[in-house]
Scaffold this active site. Sequence first.
Site, mmCIF file in Angstrom:
data_model
loop_
_atom_site.group_PDB
_atom_site.id
_atom_site.type_symbol
_atom_site.label_atom_id
_atom_site.label_comp_id
_atom_site.label_asym_id
_atom_site.label_seq_id
_atom_site.Cartn_x
_atom_site.Cartn_y
_atom_site.Cartn_z
ATOM 1 N N TYR A 1 0.851 -1.195 0.000
ATOM 2 C CA TYR A 1 0.000 0.000 0.000
ATOM 3 C C TYR A 1 0.882 1.238 0.000
ATOM 4 O O TYR A 1 1.855 1.324 0.745
ATOM 5 C CB TYR A 1 -0.911 -0.011 1.225
ATOM 6 C CG TYR A 1 -1.705 1.267 1.411
ATOM 7 C CD1 TYR A 1 -2.899 1.464 0.722
ATOM 8 C CD2 TYR A 1 -1.264 2.272 2.264
ATOM 9 C CE1 TYR A 1 -3.628 2.638 0.885
ATOM 10 C CE2 TYR A 1 -1.986 3.447 2.432
ATOM 11 C CZ TYR A 1 -3.170 3.624 1.741
ATOM 12 O OH TYR A 1 -3.872 4.787 1.895
ATOM 13 N N HIS A 2 0.536 2.227 -0.816
ATOM 14 C CA HIS A 2 1.344 3.442 -0.974
ATOM 15 C C HIS A 2 0.789 4.565 -0.100
ATOM 16 O O HIS A 2 -0.328 5.026 -0.293
ATOM 17 C CB HIS A 2 1.318 3.883 -2.440
ATOM 18 C CG HIS A 2 2.479 4.742 -2.831
ATOM 19 N ND1 HIS A 2 2.791 5.911 -2.164
ATOM 20 C CD2 HIS A 2 3.410 4.605 -3.813
ATOM 21 C CE1 HIS A 2 3.851 6.466 -2.735
ATOM 22 N NE2 HIS A 2 4.250 5.687 -3.728
ATOM 23 N N GLY A 3 1.584 5.002 0.889
ATOM 24 C CA GLY A 3 1.191 6.130 1.717
ATOM 25 C C GLY A 3 1.369 7.449 0.985
ATOM 26 O O GLY A 3 1.772 7.487 -0.179
ATOM 27 N N GLU B 1 -2.770 6.457 -5.589
ATOM 28 C CA GLU B 1 -3.096 6.030 -4.232
ATOM 29 C C GLU B 1 -2.468 6.964 -3.202
ATOM 30 O O GLU B 1 -3.085 7.286 -2.183
ATOM 31 C CB GLU B 1 -2.602 4.606 -4.018
ATOM 32 C CG GLU B 1 -3.157 3.908 -2.792
ATOM 33 C CD GLU B 1 -2.863 2.417 -2.843
ATOM 34 O OE1 GLU B 1 -3.743 1.660 -3.311
ATOM 35 O OE2 GLU B 1 -1.764 2.011 -2.435
#
Length: 330
Positions: free
Chosen positions: A129-131, A202
Amino acid sequence: MIGGKESCASGQIPMTDLSCFAYVLEEWIVVEYLKKYFFHMVIVSLTMSAILVVFIVPLTILFFIYLSNILLLIYQRNSEVKADPLSEVWDSARKTIASFWDIYARIWHGYELHGVENLPEGPGILVYYHGAIPIDYLYFLSRLFLWKKRLCLSVADHFVFRLPGLKLLLEVTGVMPGTREECLVALKNGHLVSISPGGVREALFSDESYRLMWGNRKGFAQVALDAKVPIIPMYTQNVREGYRMFKERRFFRQLYESTRLPFTPPYGGLPVKFRTYIGEPIPYDPNITTEELVEKTKTAVQALISKHQTIPGSIWKALLERFDKRRKSD
């Protein structure tokens, strides 16, 4: 009569002393000006201070990234290194850079890494998951190298390679545009390859709900099937509480979709607890389709989020977790 040595400040002003009169008039005008604009000056000062506080940590991270590149350039020049940036010749420089970022991660975010045993000894594709900014991923790379002396090659958005002054750092840390051919070669050579299917979209438009925004991205799944390697899901707890983006606006969304450039700056940088979790690998299955593998991977990443993340994310809880000494298992 008034003595010539008496001050204008005494309030007794000779009519013939025009310079003294001008002095008092000037003082009075300045005081009135300050009274009139004092409130505005306070507002401007507070606004500037707030902007500085909100963006100071992301700017500091950017500074340290460029500093890392400068250190590599110094190392290259002093050691006269001309070898392939991915070769072991650069390992001492990598260790220095990784040690710096690992210390930063420990101090600022109490960083923890769980599930390293789930990484295969050979090649594989890490999907994460890309912050708002991938600082957690940089922490992961650093600790992985320090613990296992292992590189994980990273697929990055094309705009990253347009940033000036970072060429050597990107090469030495194994950041690549990530064409299908490049990924297959890297996997054939036994490397781990990481990718965030949500990417910049994202990063910009997901929020504290931790919504995955993969769209129709399925290239990573096709590469995994072609290379016959497992996919390993990964997620960092509280990454959205540490750094955030401003709420999505139609204008900025349209601007990104038309230019593919991130115009919205991240803010925050609070010292919340970061824990990166590496999930169990999804083994290669010759009987599965690309679409099915994408859904399987998305389910695995979402499962890590659901297990380890409070939804919606809470900054206060994330801060308090810095004082929680209990080690959270995988």
